[in-house]
Design an enzyme around this catalytic site. Structure first.
Site, short mmCIF file in Angstrom:
data_model
loop_
_atom_site.label_atom_id
_atom_site.label_comp_id
_atom_site.label_asym_id
_atom_site.label_seq_id
_atom_site.Cartn_x
_atom_site.Cartn_y
_atom_site.Cartn_z
N CYS A 9 0.78 -1.15 -0.11
CA CYS A 9 0.01 0.01 -0.11
C CYS A 9 0.74 1.31 0.12
CB CYS A 9 -1.07 0.16 1.09
SG CYS A 9 -1.76 -1.57 1.47
N HIS A 30 -2.94 6.97 1.70
CA HIS A 30 -3.33 5.59 1.26
C HIS A 30 -5.02 5.31 1.66
CE1 HIS A 30 -4.13 1.51 0.69
NE2 HIS A 30 -3.94 1.17 1.69
N ASN A 84 -10.15 -0.20 -1.01
CA ASN A 84 -8.75 -0.12 -0.87
C ASN A 84 -8.23 -0.54 -2.15
OD1 ASN A 84 -6.13 -0.72 -0.27
ND2 ASN A 84 -6.54 -1.23 2.01
#
Length: 316
Positions: A114, A242, A272
């Protein structure tokens, strides 16, 4: 030796299929209300079986290149941040270069999950500063739908697929750098908190550990990234974290102290998307005109390996 680099254009791509919370409620024991209250996500995009991660990356890269007014021959470095490429070789960057017809670039993949895009952006910036590249394509792309367990209601509600890209070019002599110094690091002893492991690989995480780390340890680190660029958090026009979970993004943004900044909340519609999340969210802010050329923007990636990397960039 060049003085620095800047982002001259961005682009993003998401697959066509939208997966809603209602769709998920038909697959696992969950509900729209539960998902929204826990993670803030409403929809996510899911790539088809015939849409590999390098295809997502290629679409985003082509858009960024077109937006910069450049041709494939202008690019001498391709860096792709991904942790979901199935094949080891050719790597994703080489496949993106082949898709776009980029002749002879250095082509490398970076897997920092990530935090991948901000690591990749720093790597491209360093290559330009060292004089070993003049124009780079930096892409974050992930196909999380391929590594998630669709029967696990704690993780399958989180993820989506997509890609975002940036064109990084050397600054002109005397021009202020448009990519600030990176602040990066990791907590290796907590690396197991986020995993994509096994055969076939499967995504799993210790949600509470990640939440605590992100909301308690990371605000000070993100503020340090601002300091490295000589800015106060109040000077920021936007904060692009993020896009892990709205319940992580909002408290983290508040604790950084960026009181005048637009806070990217693309997680609500995209879920995500791992390494894609920051360039995807940044590209959308630019496309919608929520930030303008020259605005200082904090990019801050965190997650897998419990790695983090952040830098202040000037909006293209």
């Amino acid at each position: 030796m060049h003085q620095g680099s800047r982002i001259t254009a961005v682009g993003h791509y998401q697959p066509a299929r939208i997966l809603t919370n209602e769709d998920l409620a038909g697959m696992v024991d969950t509900s729209d209300e539960w998902i929204r209250s826990r993670v803030g996500i409403r929809t996510r995009r899911i790539a088809g079986p015939d849409e590999p991660v390098d295809e997502l990356a290629g679409h985003a890269a082509a858009k960024a290149l077109a937006s910069a007014g450049l041709t494939p021959a202008d690019v001498d470095l391709v860096v792709v941040a991904t942790s979901t490429a199935i094949d080891r070789s050719p790597n994703t960057a080489a496949r993106v270069a082949a898709r776009l017809g980029i002749p002879g670039p250095a082509a490398l993949d970076l897997n920092v999950v990530c935090a991948g895009f901000t690591h990749a952006l720093a790597t491209a910036d360093h290559a330009v500063r060292a004089g070993s590249a003049s124009r780079a394509l930096v892409v974050g792309a992930d196909k999380m739908s391929e590594v998630v367990d669709w029967t696990d209601r704690t993780t399958c509600v989180l993820v989506g697929d997509g890609a975002g890209a940036a064109v990084v070019e050397a600054c002109a002599p005397g021009e202020e750098p448009g990519i600030g110094p990176v602040l990066w690091g990791s907590v290796p002893e907590m690396g197991n908190a986020v995993r994509i492991e096994g055969t076939p690989p499967r995504f799993a995480q210790e949600g509470q550990s990640v939440y605590r780390w992100a909301t308690t340890r990371l605000p000070a680190i993100a503020r340090q990234a601002c300091e490295r660029s000589g800015l106060e958090p109040a000077d920021l026009a936007a904060v692009v974290l993020h896009q892990a979970n709205l319940r992580i993004v909002e408290p983290l943004a508040a604790k950084i102290g960026a009181v005048n900044a637009v806070v990217a909340r693309d997680v609500v519609e995209s879920g995500n998307t791992s390494a894609a999340s920051i360039p995807l969210a940044l590209s959308k802010l630019v496309e919608r005109g929520e930030i303008t050329t020259g605005d200082p923007v904090l990019l801050f990636g965190f997650g897998g390996n419990l790695s983090y990397a952040g830098q202040v960039v000037r909006c293209p």
